[in-house]
Every structure is written in C-alpha cells, then in structure tokens.
Design a protein around this motif. Structure first.
Motif, short mmCIF file in Angstrom:
data_model
loop_
_atom_site.label_atom_id
_atom_site.label_comp_id
_atom_site.label_asym_id
_atom_site.label_seq_id
_atom_site.Cartn_x
_atom_site.Cartn_y
_atom_site.Cartn_z
N PHE A 94 0.78 -1.36 0.08
CA PHE A 94 0.11 -0.04 -0.08
C PHE A 94 0.67 1.25 0.02
N ASN A 100 -4.29 7.08 -3.70
CA ASN A 100 -4.25 5.96 -2.78
C ASN A 100 -3.48 5.73 -1.54
N PHE A 128 -9.85 -0.19 0.60
CA PHE A 128 -8.88 -0.23 -0.30
C PHE A 128 -8.99 -1.90 -0.82
N GLY A 132 -4.18 -2.49 -3.58
CA GLY A 132 -3.71 -1.07 -2.87
C GLY A 132 -4.41 0.25 -3.33
N LYS A 134 -7.50 2.55 -3.59
CA LYS A 134 -8.81 3.14 -2.60
C LYS A 134 -10.08 3.08 -3.38
#
Length: 380
Positions: A94, A100, A128, A132, A134
């Motif tokens: 992530f 994101n 999410f 990774g 959103k």
C-alpha cells in the motif's frame, strides 16, 4: 513447511455449563477438570521476512479461518498467511501518500469481503482492494454526519469497524487524555449517526497514568475493545468484567455484569493520574498490573461458547525480575451467562493476540523473530 516445537509456557482453556448452576455451586464447572496439550507451530516465510515489530496488533482473520492478514507498519504491507499450510502466501503493498495513500501511521485495519480492507490513520480513512487502490473514501468528521455532536479531539476512527452487512460503521470516540469512550454509530449512505453513552466503560478512565517530565511524556490507558460477533457488537475493557452487547439490528443495548467468585469484578482503589518520575510511574503501574485485568471476548464455533482470559501480575522482588502472572479462564454461554471460571495454576505468561480455529486456541508467539503460534488442544 510446518514446524512443531515444545512450548514451555503452559496455557489452558475450558468450557462450561449453565449460569443458574454456576451461581449456586461450582460442582458443574467443567473447567475444574480441564486437561490440555500445547504445541508451538511456526509459519514458513520462505525467502521473505515478516516484520513482527508490531506483533498482531493490526491483524484480521478470514471468516473461514484459513487466512490471517497482518499489517506491517514499517513496510506498509499486509502479510497474507495461509493458516492451513502455515506459510506466508504473499505481501499486499500500500502507498503512504497520494490518492491511494493510507497515511503514515495506520490505526485500524479490518478485512472485509472479497479481500477488501477498511484502513484508517490520522490522515485518512478508506476501503482499499488487495492491489492497494482506494475504492471508497470514508468520511469520519463529526460534521459529515447529522446527529453526531462530539468534541473535535475525539477521534472517530478509534477501534473503527464496519458492520458485516456493510451498512454501518462503529467506533469508540472519546477524549484520549481523559480515557472515557462513547459508542458511535454511523450510516455513511444516509450521512447520519448517533452517539450512545456507555458509562460502564468509563471505569477505564479511573486508571489512567500520565508521566510528564523534562525528558519525556508517556501515557497508560486501560484498553477498550469493540468487536462484532454474530451480527452483534461487544464492548469491553481491561479494567472491568462488565460487557455491553449492542444488537444493531434491533437498536438494543444490554449491559452484562458477572458474579465472579475467583476474582473481583473490576480494578479498585485510586492511583496518581499524573507522575513526574520513572519511579513514580513504576509504582503506580504496579498498583494496576497486580490487580485483575480482563482481555477481549473470544468466540469458539466448535463449542458454541465465549471465553475470556483474565490476568494479574505477581509483585516483583526486584525490578529486573521477569514478569510472572496469574492467568484465569472464564467461560460464557452464547447469551453471556458466566458458566465457568478457573485459575490456571501452571500458567505464568499472558496469551497474546488470541483466536479460535478448529476448536483450538491460537496464541501469537515470536519464535526467534519468526511468526509462531502456541496452539492449545483441550479436553473438557
């Protein structure tokens, strides 16, 4: 690869009868004759290294108990553990910043359906996917919800979870420095919410210690837990045995209090809430740690019962002596009747990040910097 190691810290679990018989006599308490065995298993990381600096503080188990997801703070990754083969399956990565981004310091992580994750930090909150990305921004400011009127310093993401039907969000906002908490119920789709007072949990605020000196500041607050089990919320804390159950389908809040015989129902006495030296800090902390503390609820699908661990540190003769504890096991019916309690005489260390799988209790252990579990098989 699976490793089985002898585990020297003995821990026990148990089962139960009915509340009515328990309150009258201990003769039906099947915890009394508990026998058990324990092994340590170690997860094979392959050529990778799993960052265990945060333990399993940010972790989530899949509903079928086949996968464990552990967020690692340093690398901003989620380690996916295959709990059947006991191996690291992969890392999910992530971003910290950007559209994101999950923020620098993640506070909550919850596994949702289809390997989606509810992740919140001081900077942001969102849902999410496993790549990774959103896919949904989650608003947590009080002004975003009608019906929510709380102080700005009450973070709305404390213990944040999404309901299993995905319609609601729950959290325990409150003034961190004061230690008190409320239950927040948020409906993102309707942009409405409600704050419910949970006064029995204010007991945790009575045992707050703040160390303020020229060189440092530290704060200790009793842990308050928020869990969803079987489409109901359970709210508990380490300072008292009291438990709230909130049935959000019926908007019904119930407080459960228990007739413990082996331990007091809560911590007692007074402490200095503010200290200025390490010696004062240690003295006040010992007043708390040598009293009973209650861990979160554990649900066992196999026995169809709740369990809970209690712990009380033994006083040390010397500061450098290792910490030893008295460990208790409590058992409850599905309706939260207390139906068993037992002092586990041979146990001296508190189980860590526990959960049930296939009728066995798993407790996180660090085995030479590798991810391991003490697995307890018990006979009632």
């Amino acid at each position: 690869m699976r490793k089985l190691l002898p585990f020297l810290m003995l821990i026990a679990l148990a089962s139960c009868g009915e509340k009515s018989s328990f309150e009258k006599t201990n003769s039906d308490n099947i915890l009394k004759n508990l026998t058990y065995s324990v092994d340590t298993i170690v997860v094979d990381p392959g050529e990778e290294i799993i960052d265990l600096s945060g333990g399993l503080r940010l972790s989530s188990l899949s509903d079928d108990k086949k996968k464990l997801y552990i967020f690692t703070q340093k690398e901003h990754q989620i380690a996916v553990i295959d709990m059947e083969d006991l191996a690291l399956e992969e890392f999910l990565t992530f971003e910290t910043e950007g559209p994101n981004g999950i923020g620098q310091y993640v506070q909550t992580m919850q596994l949702l359906a289809d390997e989606k994750f509810l992740i919140s930090s001081f900077q942001t909150c969102g849902i999410f996917n496993r790549n990774g990305i959103k896919i949904q921004d989650v608003k947590l400011k009080p002004e975003d919800y009608s019906g929510i009127d709380i102080e700005d310093e009450s973070p709305m993401n404390h213990k944040l979870i999404q309901s299993s039907d995905t319609k609601l969000l729950f959290s325990l906002p409150g003034n961190f420095m004061k230690g008190a908490r409320d239950l927040a119920i948020l409906n993102p789709e309707e942009q409405s919410g409600e704050i419910i007072d949970i006064p029995a949990m204010d007991k945790a605020a009575d045992f707050r210690i703040i160390l303020q000196s020229k060189d440092m500041m530290s704060i200790y607050i009793e842990e308050v837990n928020l869990q969803e089990i079987g489409e109901k919320l359970y709210i508990s804390n380490t300072a008292t045995s009291d438990i709230y159950r909130y049935d959000y389908q019926r908007d019904s809040l119930t407080l459960f209090q228990f007739p413990h015989q082996l331990v007091p129902p809560a911590k007692t006495g007074t402490i200095k809430s503010t200290v200025s030296s390490q010696e004062e800090w240690r003295n006040e902390m010992e007043k708390l740690s040598t009293q009973i503390g209650f861990e979160k609820l554990l649900w066992d699908d196999s026995s169809n019962h709740f369990f809970r661990i209690g712990r009380k540190n033994l006083p040390k003769e010397k500061e450098e002596d290792p910490t030893k504890s008295e460990i208790y096991l409590f058992a409850y019916s599905p309706e939260l009747n207390l139906i068993g309690e037992k002092l586990l005489d041979e146990v001296s260390q508190v189980p860590n990040s526990t959960f049930f799988k296939d009728g066995k209790l798993y407790s996180y252990v660090n085995v030479e910097d590798e991810l391991g579990f003490a697995v307890f098989t018990f006979d009632f």
